[in-house]
Write a protein that holds these residues in place. Structure first.
Motif, PDB file in Angstrom:
ATOM      1  N   ARG A  54     -19.638  44.743  37.581  1.00 48.13           N
ATOM      2  CA  ARG A  54     -18.805  44.803  38.831  1.00 48.13           C
ATOM      3  C   ARG A  54     -19.755  45.671  39.712  1.00 48.13           C
ATOM      4  O   ARG A  54     -19.309  46.293  40.974  1.00 48.13           O
TER       5      ARG A  54
ATOM      6  N   GLN B  92      -7.986  37.154  38.919  1.00 53.64           N
ATOM      7  CA  GLN B  92      -8.654  38.478  38.896  1.00 53.64           C
ATOM      8  C   GLN B  92      -9.816  38.604  39.554  1.00 53.64           C
ATOM      9  O   GLN B  92     -10.189  39.946  40.036  1.00 53.64           O
TER      10      GLN B  92
ATOM     11  N   ALA C 151     -17.543  40.574  41.398  1.00 50.29           N
ATOM     12  CA  ALA C 151     -18.092  40.626  39.929  1.00 50.29           C
ATOM     13  C   ALA C 151     -19.072  39.482  39.779  1.00 50.29           C
ATOM     14  O   ALA C 151     -18.932  38.390  40.341  1.00 50.29           O
TER      15      ALA C 151
ATOM     16  N   ASP D  55     -11.290  49.489  37.068  1.00 48.79           N
ATOM     17  CA  ASP D  55     -12.609  50.328  37.377  1.00 48.79           C
ATOM     18  C   ASP D  55     -12.869  51.398  36.320  1.00 48.79           C
ATOM     19  O   ASP D  55     -13.655  52.504  36.732  1.00 48.79           O
TER      20      ASP D  55
ATOM     21  N   TYR E 178     -15.144  44.634  45.495  1.00 46.21           N
ATOM     22  CA  TYR E 178     -16.065  44.436  44.549  1.00 46.21           C
ATOM     23  C   TYR E 178     -16.379  42.728  44.289  1.00 46.21           C
ATOM     24  O   TYR E 178     -15.445  41.956  44.964  1.00 46.21           O
TER      25      TYR E 178
ATOM     26  N   ASN F 132      -8.519  40.046  42.594  1.00 48.87           N
ATOM     27  CA  ASN F 132      -8.120  41.356  42.498  1.00 48.87           C
ATOM     28  C   ASN F 132      -9.396  42.260  42.996  1.00 48.87           C
ATOM     29  O   ASN F 132      -9.275  43.248  43.434  1.00 48.87           O
ATOM     30  N   LEU F 133     -10.679  42.056  42.291  1.00 49.64           N
ATOM     31  CA  LEU F 133     -11.840  42.739  42.541  1.00 49.64           C
ATOM     32  C   LEU F 133     -12.201  42.589  44.143  1.00 49.64           C
ATOM     33  O   LEU F 133     -12.750  43.788  44.521  1.00 49.64           O
ATOM     34  N   ARG F 134     -12.195  41.406  44.624  1.00 47.40           N
ATOM     35  CA  ARG F 134     -12.522  41.303  45.878  1.00 47.40           C
ATOM     36  C   ARG F 134     -11.736  42.377  46.650  1.00 47.40           C
ATOM     37  O   ARG F 134     -12.128  42.894  47.952  1.00 47.40           O
TER      38      ARG F 134
ATOM     39  N   LEU G   3     -10.969  45.616  35.471  1.00 49.44           N
ATOM     40  CA  LEU G   3     -10.073  45.612  36.420  1.00 49.44           C
ATOM     41  C   LEU G   3      -9.726  46.807  37.415  1.00 49.44           C
ATOM     42  O   LEU G   3      -9.511  47.111  38.528  1.00 49.44           O
TER      43      LEU G   3
ATOM     44  N   GLU H 112     -17.484  49.484  33.941  1.00 45.55           N
ATOM     45  CA  GLU H 112     -18.300  48.740  35.126  1.00 45.55           C
ATOM     46  C   GLU H 112     -18.828  47.176  34.519  1.00 45.55           C
ATOM     47  O   GLU H 112     -19.156  46.197  35.266  1.00 45.55           O
TER      48      GLU H 112
ATOM     49  N   GLN I  78     -10.651  45.030  46.244  1.00 46.99           N
ATOM     50  CA  GLN I  78     -11.167  46.375  45.867  1.00 46.99           C
ATOM     51  C   GLN I  78     -12.632  46.432  46.565  1.00 46.99           C
ATOM     52  O   GLN I  78     -13.303  47.504  46.164  1.00 46.99           O
TER      53      GLN I  78
END
Length: 315
Positions: free
Chosen positions: A273, A98, A109, A83, A107, A101-103, A81, A86, A105
């Motif tokens: 990711r 989670q 996944a 980074d 990303y 959280n990536l979206r 998470l 990967e 950023q």
């Protein structure tokens, strides 16, 4: 002098572009699906399986280099998470929080289901108690059962000692979720690794060890085969309330994992990711393909994409 400033500006722009391209969602592509270098996180439960996967992957793709960071599941997910890695191999999918959280950023996944794993209970070879009812396992985790005398007074083994691999591991998290627990009773203790769990059980008849079936099921792996000769696995009845005489007990064998007769199973994922078609994508495809799925079957887990059959011999 002016020419010097122009060159300095150009150099600065190049370095700025490199720095920006190596962070966030616009990471520069330095690898392809079959070449380059990448570091992945692996939950300790799947160390042996992934070692076999990477041996085969590197054999076919000479220009690829995959380094592994092996740690507890909680630590691996946190690094993913943040980074710091990967790609990761863990015994659960990402939660909606989670993923968001990536979206945030930039990303997205990608999770690839690669296997069904089982959490095995290992016993000392000299322990005459071979099987547990599902309800007994639940009551051990809740603290209602703390002594072998509550299971079978004839054993004379005294207090239970339950051994996990490490804090934050997938095995600990699995049973916290399974039985809705915040903490474990005083009978529970953590070791340092799966190897240490098996070492402890081998030398302590009153102990119950908890490990991924991958660590004790691959006859072709010298480590796994060695462990299997030193401890025994317990059979478990199939579901809550299955505590009557004559109930069948299921070992964590592939067929019983496949049809979920063995009650303590979980899905295993490789999650990446990468924002481009890089080495993480290539490794995921390899493990989900025929060669990778065959390795998973050999490791004692159930492959996500290959059928499992059971062979019965008539006596």
């Amino acid at each position: 002098m002016r020419r010097f400033h122009v060159y300095s500006l150009l150099i600065g722009m190049v370095f700025s572009t490199m720095i920006l391209s190596c962070t966030g969602g616009n990471r520069q592509q330095y690898d392809s699906p079959t070449s380059g270098e990448i570091r992945i996180g692996v939950d300790d439960s799947y160390l042996l399986m992934m070692a076999a996967q990477l041996d085969m992957f590197h054999y076919f793709y000479k220009n690829a280099k995959v380094d592994t960071l092996v740690d507890a599941e909680a630590n691996i997910i946190n690094l993913f998470l943040q980074d710091s890695i990967e790609v990761m191999v863990v015994g659960r999918d990402l939660t909606p929080e989670q993923l968001q959280n990536l979206r945030d950023q930039t990303y997205n996944a990608r999770s690839t289901h690669i296997a069904v794993d089982a959490v095995a209970f290992v016993l000392n070879k000299q322990n005459k108690h071979k099987n547990f009812y599902y309800d007994q396992i639940r009551d051990i985790f809740s603290g209602k059962i703390t002594s072998w005398n509550q299971i079978d007074p004839k054993l004379g083994l005294g207090n239970l000692r339950i051994i996990f691999d490490k804090n934050g591991s997938s095995n600990i998290n699995y049973f916290k979720d399974k039985f809705n627990l915040q903490d474990f009773p005083a009978t529970f203790n953590t070791a340092i690794s799966n190897q240490d769990v098996i070492n402890y059980v081998e030398n302590n008849i009153h102990a119950i060890g908890i490990v991924s079936v991958n660590w004790i099921s691959d006859p072709a792996d010298s480590i796994s085969h060695n462990f299997l000769t030193r401890v025994q696995t317990a059979g478990i009845s199939g579901f809550e309330g299955s505590n009557k005489p004559g109930e069948p007990f299921y070992q964590p064998y592939p067929y019983y994992i496949h049809d979920r007769s063995y009650p303590f199973t979980r899905d295993v994922y490789i999650i990446d990711r990468q924002t481009y078609s890089g080495l993480g994508h290539g490794l995921s495809a390899f493990i989900a393909g025929e060669k990778g799925q065959t390795i998973i079957l050999q490791s004692g887990m159930v492959p996500a994409a290959l059928p499992v059959r059971i062979v019965q011999f008539k006596q």
